[in-house]
Scaffold this motif. Structure first.
Motif, PDB file in Angstrom:
ATOM      1  N   ARG A 371     -17.224   1.450  -2.907  1.00 23.31           N
ATOM      2  CA  ARG A 371     -16.954   1.906  -1.545  1.00 23.31           C
ATOM      3  C   ARG A 371     -18.244   2.075  -0.757  1.00 23.31           C
ATOM      4  O   ARG A 371     -18.388   1.555   0.356  1.00 23.31           O
ATOM      5  N   GLY A 374     -20.552  -1.163  -0.314  1.00 20.20           N
ATOM      6  CA  GLY A 374     -19.954  -2.294   0.383  1.00 20.20           C
ATOM      7  C   GLY A 374     -19.531  -3.439  -0.512  1.00 20.20           C
ATOM      8  O   GLY A 374     -19.449  -4.586  -0.057  1.00 20.20           O
ATOM      9  N   THR A 377     -13.841  -4.068   0.474  1.00 19.08           N
ATOM     10  CA  THR A 377     -13.521  -3.707   1.847  1.00 19.08           C
ATOM     11  C   THR A 377     -12.973  -2.285   1.909  1.00 19.08           C
ATOM     12  O   THR A 377     -12.545  -1.717   0.892  1.00 19.08           O
ATOM     13  N   GLU A 378     -12.968  -1.726   3.119  1.00 15.50           N
ATOM     14  CA  GLU A 378     -12.389  -0.399   3.298  1.00 15.50           C
ATOM     15  C   GLU A 378     -10.912  -0.399   2.882  1.00 15.50           C
ATOM     16  O   GLU A 378     -10.427   0.548   2.259  1.00 15.50           O
ATOM     17  N   GLN A 379     -10.210  -1.473   3.220  1.00 11.95           N
ATOM     18  CA  GLN A 379      -8.806  -1.594   2.833  1.00 11.95           C
ATOM     19  C   GLN A 379      -8.670  -1.561   1.314  1.00 11.95           C
ATOM     20  O   GLN A 379      -7.750  -0.933   0.771  1.00 11.95           O
ATOM     21  N   TRP A 381     -10.712  -0.150  -1.061  1.00  9.28           N
ATOM     22  CA  TRP A 381     -10.925   1.131  -1.742  1.00  9.28           C
ATOM     23  C   TRP A 381      -9.915   2.186  -1.322  1.00  9.28           C
ATOM     24  O   TRP A 381      -9.567   3.063  -2.120  1.00  9.28           O
ATOM     25  N   LYS A 382      -9.406   2.109  -0.109  1.00 13.37           N
ATOM     26  CA  LYS A 382      -8.374   3.066   0.298  1.00 13.37           C
ATOM     27  C   LYS A 382      -7.064   2.801  -0.459  1.00 13.37           C
ATOM     28  O   LYS A 382      -6.353   3.734  -0.822  1.00 13.37           O
TER      29      LYS A 382
END
Length: 491
Positions: A371, A374, A377-379, A381-382
């Protein structure tokens, strides 16, 4: 669903031949496309015994480059596989990015056969169906194309084919006891298959029915569906459609924020030696009982650099029979691991029942280092919070003991230990430039860890914080928690 299916009228032999030639050429081109785009494709073939799955599959793959696909024949699990979690043998066989995996037989055949034969009860059957749906959805969410076929023939056709196979001594081996049982109980099996197919027919992994009365017609149906499915998946890759976020459905156990945890707990040398000896003896006894009762244990360590994870693990391992445990130091993923689902490398390291796996760093790297650095992606790890909770639910449903530790120290203690390592020649291998870089991001990591603890401390796999400014205290506390968790399971 299967009962209501209306077969498409079979085209003439001339039309089938013409369309087949085109479809085969298209599939060969799609193999190049998925390789270039890095799309992993999992093709599942299920259906009635003697429906011709194997022979049709042989026709479909004939024009493909064999370097970039693999065929897995999956009948009933082996004795070794029985000692692993239900989905283990399927997860470890998923394809690399840019390649096909063809499964001749799948999780459908396994669970429905066991249910029909009375080898699992209704509750276990429903639980496994839930696991299957999560598995297929996770694959899709992580960029996999899953194409599922059910090869359908009627009872009379199946019986004729089985009899023909048995009459020839060279093909008799292809008729299994399960095939014979299935035909004898065709209507009962049809009812179970119909309900299973309806329940698992997901948008992310729908079922396609194949009219398997004719081999060339079967090949054409399978090939055209596969080409169309690949085209859709490649189009979705280009549009970068993100998988939806799912709400957590698992019961949680609250964990305090790291800043709220006092780190002044200590243990004298005398008390440490006394307690350590007693606890290690007890853990040794429990290990023997775990093996006898075939209960697996997964112990996961996360924590700050220089927090004392290695020493803690060493004291736990010292109490165990070396034939019954393995420690997995987790570093950056290897090339073969990077091209698969991020949990693949952890599924591969799960213990057999009765054994213990200790992870020095874990799947939680997805929501920490990956996370913050980088690497995803943010998607990604969320979404991982829910995927990890599902992964650990699989382990819990397997009857595993799951113990998760966060090893906590303060910034001053870490600095003192870094400095000691840097100034002590025999310890210098323990300190890296990356450790110093991570220290500069302490506040960001702490924020990520707090969120991780909040969102993944489930009641079946809760987090335990080890206050490790005093390593001796943390070691004793870890042993006590492990022993308590094992004793609770053994009761």
């Amino acid at each position: 669903m299967l009962k209501e299916w209306v077969k498409e009228d079979r085209p003439s032999d001339e039309e089938i031949a013409e369309r087949l030639e085109k479809a085969r050429a298209q599939l060969a081109l799609r193999q190049t496309a998925i390789k270039e785009k890095g799309l992993p494709v999992l093709v599942v073939l299920d259906g009635w015994g003697a429906a011709g799955k194997g022979s049709v599959l042989g026709r479909v793959i004939k024009g493909l480059d064999p370097r970039f696909f693999k065929v897995e024949t999956l009948s009933q699990p082996t004795q070794e596989e029985i000692r692993r979690p239900f989905l283990y043998r399927y997860f470890v066989r998923i394809p690399k990015q840019g390649q096909f995996s063809f499964f001749d037989g799948s999780w459908m055949g396994e669970v429905t056969t066991h249910f029909l034969r009375g080898e699992i009860d209704e509750e276990t059957y429903r639980l496994q169906i839930t696991s299957i749906k999560r598995f297929e959805r996770q694959l899709n969410d992580n960029g996999y194309l899953v194409v599922k076929y059910f090869f359908h023939i009627d009872e009379k056709t199946q019986r004729k084919r089985l009899e023909a196979l048995e009459e020839d001594k060279n093909t008799r081996w292809r008729v299994s006891a399960d095939d014979q049982w299935q035909n004898k109980h065709y209507k009962e099996a049809l009812n179970v298959y119909d309900e299973y197919l309806e329940t698992t027919n997901q948008f992310v992994a729908p079922w396609y029915f194949i009219d398997a009365e004719n081999k060339k017609w079967s090949e054409l149906q399978m090939t055209e569906i596969l080409v169309a499915s690949i085209d859709t998946a490649l189009s979705n890759m280009e549009s970068k459609q993100a998988a939806p976020m799912l709400q957590n459905v698992f019961p949680m156990k609250p964990v305090p924020r790291l800043s709220e945890i006092p780190l002044d707990k200590t243990l004298s040398d005398e008390d440490y030696k006394k307690e350590l000896d007693q606890l290690q003896k007890r853990l040794k006894e429990l290990h023997n009982e775990l093996y006898r009762k075939k209960i697996p244990v997964i112990i996961a360590y996360e924590g700050w650099d220089a927090a004392g994870k290695g020493g803690n693990i060493k004291r736990v391992a010292a109490a165990l029979d070396p034939r019954g445990y393995e420690v997995h130091p987790i570093a950056s993923p290897e090339p073969a691991e990077k091209v698969r689902h991020y949990l693949w490398r952890f599924w591969n390291r799960l213990p057999k029942d009765g054994h213990i796996a200790i992870f020095d760093r874990t799947w939680y790297g997805r929501v920490m280092v990956e996370r913050l650095e980088g690497f995803c992606t943010e998607q990604d790890w969320k979404r991982a919070y829910n995927e990890i909770n599902e992964f650990e639910k699989e382990l819990a449903d397997w009857n595993a003991v799951i113990v998760k530790f966060w090893v906590q120290i303060d910034k001053d203690t870490q600095l003192a230990r870094f400095t000691d390592r840097q100034n002590t020649p025999e310890k210098q291998w323990k300190i890296t430039d990356e450790d110093w870089r991570n220290r500069e991001k302490w506040d960001l990591y702490e924020e990520a860890v707090d969120e991780m603890l909040q969102k993944t401390s489930t009641k079946y796999a809760p987090w335990h914080v080890l206050e490790s400014n005093d390593k001796k205290y943390a070691r004793v506390k870890a042993l006590k928690i492990i022993i308590k968790a094992i004793e609770k399971k053994l009761k």
